[in-house]
Enzyme design. Sequence first.
Site, PDB file in Angstrom:
ATOM      1  N   CYS A 139       0.835  -1.208   0.000  1.00 43.30           N
ATOM      2  CA  CYS A 139       0.000   0.000   0.000  1.00 43.30           C
ATOM      3  C   CYS A 139       0.873   1.262   0.000  1.00 43.30           C
ATOM      4  O   CYS A 139       1.552   1.508  -0.984  1.00 43.30           O
ATOM      5  CB  CYS A 139      -0.991  -0.045   1.154  1.00 43.30           C
ATOM      6  SG  CYS A 139      -2.430   0.943   0.807  1.00 43.30           S
ATOM      7  N   HIS A 174      -3.436  -4.772   1.855  1.00 39.46           N
ATOM      8  CA  HIS A 174      -2.777  -5.039   3.158  1.00 39.46           C
ATOM      9  C   HIS A 174      -2.798  -6.532   3.498  1.00 39.46           C
ATOM     10  O   HIS A 174      -3.675  -6.969   4.248  1.00 39.46           O
ATOM     11  CB  HIS A 174      -3.516  -4.286   4.268  1.00 39.46           C
ATOM     12  CG  HIS A 174      -3.226  -2.830   4.347  1.00 39.46           C
ATOM     13  ND1 HIS A 174      -2.314  -2.301   5.226  1.00 39.46           N
ATOM     14  CD2 HIS A 174      -3.728  -1.787   3.651  1.00 39.46           C
ATOM     15  CE1 HIS A 174      -2.268  -0.985   5.078  1.00 39.46           C
ATOM     16  NE2 HIS A 174      -3.118  -0.652   4.132  1.00 39.46           N
ATOM     17  N   GLU A 215      -1.085  -8.124   5.558  1.00 38.11           N
ATOM     18  CA  GLU A 215      -0.751  -8.375   6.971  1.00 38.11           C
ATOM     19  C   GLU A 215      -1.982  -8.275   7.862  1.00 38.11           C
ATOM     20  O   GLU A 215      -1.925  -8.626   9.036  1.00 38.11           O
ATOM     21  CB  GLU A 215       0.343  -7.396   7.420  1.00 38.11           C
ATOM     22  CG  GLU A 215      -0.100  -5.981   7.756  1.00 38.11           C
ATOM     23  CD  GLU A 215      -0.471  -5.145   6.526  1.00 38.11           C
ATOM     24  OE1 GLU A 215      -0.454  -5.662   5.387  1.00 38.11           O
ATOM     25  OE2 GLU A 215      -0.808  -3.964   6.726  1.00 38.11           O
TER      26      GLU A 215
HETATM   27  N1  GLN Z   1      -3.487   6.590   0.842  1.00 37.24           N
HETATM   28  C1  GLN Z   1      -2.273   6.257   1.496  1.00 37.24           C
HETATM   29  C2  GLN Z   1      -1.094   7.002   0.896  1.00 37.24           C
HETATM   30  O1  GLN Z   1      -1.206   7.729  -0.004  1.00 37.24           O
HETATM   31  C3  GLN Z   1      -2.000   4.765   1.472  1.00 37.24           C
HETATM   32  C4  GLN Z   1      -2.990   4.041   2.332  1.00 37.24           C
HETATM   33  C5  GLN Z   1      -2.485   2.781   2.928  1.00 37.24           C
HETATM   34  O2  GLN Z   1      -1.289   2.515   3.011  1.00 37.24           O
HETATM   35  N2  GLN Z   1      -3.414   1.989   3.399  1.00 37.24           N
HETATM   36  O3  GLN Z   1      -0.016   6.814   1.363  1.00 37.24           O
END
Ligand code: GLN
Length: 192
Positions: free
Chosen positions: A78, A172, A174
């Site tokens: 992410c 995610h 994890e």
């Molecule tokens: N929207 C977040 C960002 O720009 C990422 C979100 C996340 O890691 N769950 O970093």
Amino acid sequence: MRIGVLALQGAFREHIVTLEALGASGVAVRLPEQLGDLSGLIIPGGESSAIGKLMRTYGFYDAIRQQHGAGMAVWGTCAGAILMATEVLDALPDQEALGLMDIAIRRNAYGRQVDSFEADLDVSGVDDGTFRGVFIRAPWIESVGDGVEVLARHDGHIVAACQADLMATTFHPELTGDPRLHRYFLDSVVGA
Ligand code: GLN
């Protein structure tokens, strides 16, 4: 096998728990000096601009690039995937990425926090059924370079990819308690 998890901000504890359950040693990395003896590093989800600012403060950008050059595998989940990319679309004006992996990634691609969702994914190389993807204000991977293998798509958008000893997932893994993607990282990406 020692695997570091960048522990500046975000969901790092859950990664360490999953790594330990698989018999690896999970190290919470708070200073660049800790990167030295790691086989791999996970950059967790959280907020890429916040993690990036702390990375700059502590000198992680060059240290991670250097250690990757010396053989350390890297997996970004992410926000971590955003930080690995060569190109970040819809980035904040001063946002810096590591430029390790040949992907263009779109930040907050699905919309705002309320547009977070879960979906079952078919992930190439991960057997025994689908993998539950938890997408929290997630990015998607808009395009990949020649050396990048796409591992999973959702609604046509790339959500997991691999390039030699680099891996990026926009969800995610994890948070589900399912260790199969961590197993894949240890078996197929670390030491690739
Ligand atoms: N929207 C977040 C960002 O720009 C990422 C979100 C996340 O890691 N769950 O970093």
